[in-house]
Design a protein around this motif. Structure first.
Motif, PDB file in Angstrom:
ATOM      1  N   ILE A   1       0.845  -1.195   0.000  1.00 60.46           N
ATOM      2  CA  ILE A   1       0.000   0.000   0.000  1.00 60.46           C
ATOM      3  C   ILE A   1       0.878   1.243   0.000  1.00 60.46           C
ATOM      4  CG2 ILE A   1      -1.812   1.254   1.237  1.00 60.46           C
ATOM      5  CD1 ILE A   1      -2.684  -1.511   0.161  1.00 60.46           C
ATOM      6  N   ASN A   2       1.910   1.255   0.834  1.00 57.90           N
ATOM      7  CA  ASN A   2       2.825   2.403   0.876  1.00 57.90           C
ATOM      8  C   ASN A   2       3.513   2.601  -0.469  1.00 57.90           C
ATOM      9  OD1 ASN A   2       2.182   2.866   3.542  1.00 57.90           O
ATOM     10  ND2 ASN A   2       3.940   1.752   4.332  1.00 57.90           N
ATOM     11  N   SER A   3       3.857   1.502  -1.126  1.00 61.06           N
ATOM     12  CA  SER A   3       4.495   1.564  -2.440  1.00 61.06           C
ATOM     13  C   SER A   3       3.551   2.195  -3.461  1.00 61.06           C
ATOM     14  CB  SER A   3       4.899   0.160  -2.882  1.00 61.06           C
ATOM     15  OG  SER A   3       5.424   0.165  -4.183  1.00 61.06           O
ATOM     16  N   PHE A   4       2.270   1.794  -3.428  1.00 55.53           N
ATOM     17  CA  PHE A   4       1.288   2.377  -4.337  1.00 55.53           C
ATOM     18  C   PHE A   4       1.131   3.865  -4.073  1.00 55.53           C
ATOM     19  CE2 PHE A   4      -0.953  -1.939  -4.588  1.00 55.53           C
ATOM     20  CZ  PHE A   4      -0.246  -2.285  -5.712  1.00 55.53           C
TER      21      PHE A   4
ATOM     22  N   ASN B   1      -4.672   0.318  -8.526  1.00 58.66           N
ATOM     23  CA  ASN B   1      -4.443  -0.730  -7.530  1.00 58.66           C
ATOM     24  C   ASN B   1      -4.757  -0.237  -6.123  1.00 58.66           C
ATOM     25  OD1 ASN B   1      -3.666  -2.793  -9.301  1.00 58.66           O
ATOM     26  ND2 ASN B   1      -1.569  -2.076  -9.342  1.00 58.66           N
ATOM     27  N   LEU B   2      -4.382   0.999  -5.832  1.00 58.87           N
ATOM     28  CA  LEU B   2      -4.679   1.577  -4.528  1.00 58.87           C
ATOM     29  C   LEU B   2      -6.193   1.688  -4.332  1.00 58.87           C
ATOM     30  CD1 LEU B   2      -3.523   2.752  -1.926  1.00 58.87           C
ATOM     31  CD2 LEU B   2      -3.394   4.975  -3.075  1.00 58.87           C
ATOM     32  N   ALA B   3      -6.908   2.093  -5.377  1.00 62.69           N
ATOM     33  CA  ALA B   3      -8.372   2.174  -5.310  1.00 62.69           C
ATOM     34  C   ALA B   3      -8.967   0.805  -4.988  1.00 62.69           C
ATOM     35  CB  ALA B   3      -8.933   2.695  -6.633  1.00 62.69           C
ATOM     36  N   ASN B   4      -8.454  -0.236  -5.630  1.00 60.02           N
ATOM     37  CA  ASN B   4      -8.949  -1.587  -5.356  1.00 60.02           C
ATOM     38  C   ASN B   4      -8.652  -2.022  -3.926  1.00 60.02           C
ATOM     39  OD1 ASN B   4     -10.362  -2.586  -7.653  1.00 60.02           O
ATOM     40  ND2 ASN B   4      -8.419  -2.562  -8.757  1.00 60.02           N
TER      41      ASN B   4
ATOM     42  N   LYS C   1      -8.130  -4.625   1.356  1.00 56.62           N
ATOM     43  CA  LYS C   1      -6.954  -5.494   1.360  1.00 56.62           C
ATOM     44  C   LYS C   1      -5.713  -4.684   1.716  1.00 56.62           C
ATOM     45  CE  LYS C   1      -8.389  -9.136  -1.701  1.00 56.62           C
ATOM     46  NZ  LYS C   1      -7.997  -9.985  -2.787  1.00 56.62           N
ATOM     47  N   GLY C   2      -5.107  -5.006   2.852  1.00 57.75           N
ATOM     48  CA  GLY C   2      -3.896  -4.323   3.278  1.00 57.75           C
ATOM     49  C   GLY C   2      -4.173  -2.999   3.967  1.00 57.75           C
ATOM     50  N   THR C   3      -5.423  -2.604   3.982  1.00 54.55           N
ATOM     51  CA  THR C   3      -5.822  -1.341   4.592  1.00 54.55           C
ATOM     52  C   THR C   3      -7.301  -1.425   4.963  1.00 54.55           C
ATOM     53  OG1 THR C   3      -5.776   1.067   4.321  1.00 54.55           O
ATOM     54  CG2 THR C   3      -6.441  -0.225   2.409  1.00 54.55           C
TER      55      THR C   3
ATOM     56  N   ALA D   1     -11.615   4.858  -2.302  1.00 60.60           N
ATOM     57  CA  ALA D   1     -11.597   4.010  -3.498  1.00 60.60           C
ATOM     58  C   ALA D   1     -12.074   4.807  -4.711  1.00 60.60           C
ATOM     59  CB  ALA D   1     -12.474   2.775  -3.292  1.00 60.60           C
ATOM     60  N   LEU D   2     -13.205   5.484  -4.572  1.00 62.77           N
ATOM     61  CA  LEU D   2     -13.726   6.289  -5.687  1.00 62.77           C
ATOM     62  C   LEU D   2     -12.736   7.393  -6.060  1.00 62.77           C
ATOM     63  CD1 LEU D   2     -15.819   7.162  -7.741  1.00 62.77           C
ATOM     64  CD2 LEU D   2     -16.989   8.412  -5.900  1.00 62.77           C
TER      65      LEU D   2
END
Length: 118
Positions: free
Chosen positions: A39-42, A56-59, A65-67, A74-75
């Protein structure tokens, strides 16, 4: 006279992951598991305008997932990626507006993103 190809001796299970992107930190395929470092990488990649990282972060926010699950975030990231011409993000933005996920239902915005995605 045609060319015949023989099947290699490599099992299918070994060739499935050749094109899979793995997390640089945990080395797990992104589709299977998201770690906090993923998540941090995204988040860092989004700062550089990386549309795939935004998507990917939105998903991650959409699915939790992961957060923590957060449909508003997300939107936000679907739209950011959509504005950079990411077709799947356009479609997902439209779905969010159509269903009222992370926002109030807005059929005009839904139509806009469906139209752009098409």
């Amino acid at each position: 006279m045609g060319t015949e190809f023989s099947k290699t001796n490599i099992p299918d299970r070994d060739t499935d992951t050749i094109n899979t992107k793995n997390c640089l930190y945990c080395n797990k395929p992104f589709e299977e598991l998201w770690c906090k470092k993923c998540i941090n990488s995204f988040e860092k990649s989004t700062e550089n305008g990386d549309q795939e990282a935004m998507f990917n972060l939105a998903n991650c926010y959409k699915n939790g997932k992961g957060t923590e699950k957060n449909l508003i975030k997300a939107l936000h990231w679907f739209e950011k990626a959509a504005e950079k011409d990411h077709i799947d993000a356009m479609f997902n933005s439209a779905v969010c507006y159509r269903n009222g996920e992370g926002t109030e239902k807005n059929f005009e915005k839904a139509f806009h993103w469906y139209h752009k995605a098409a």
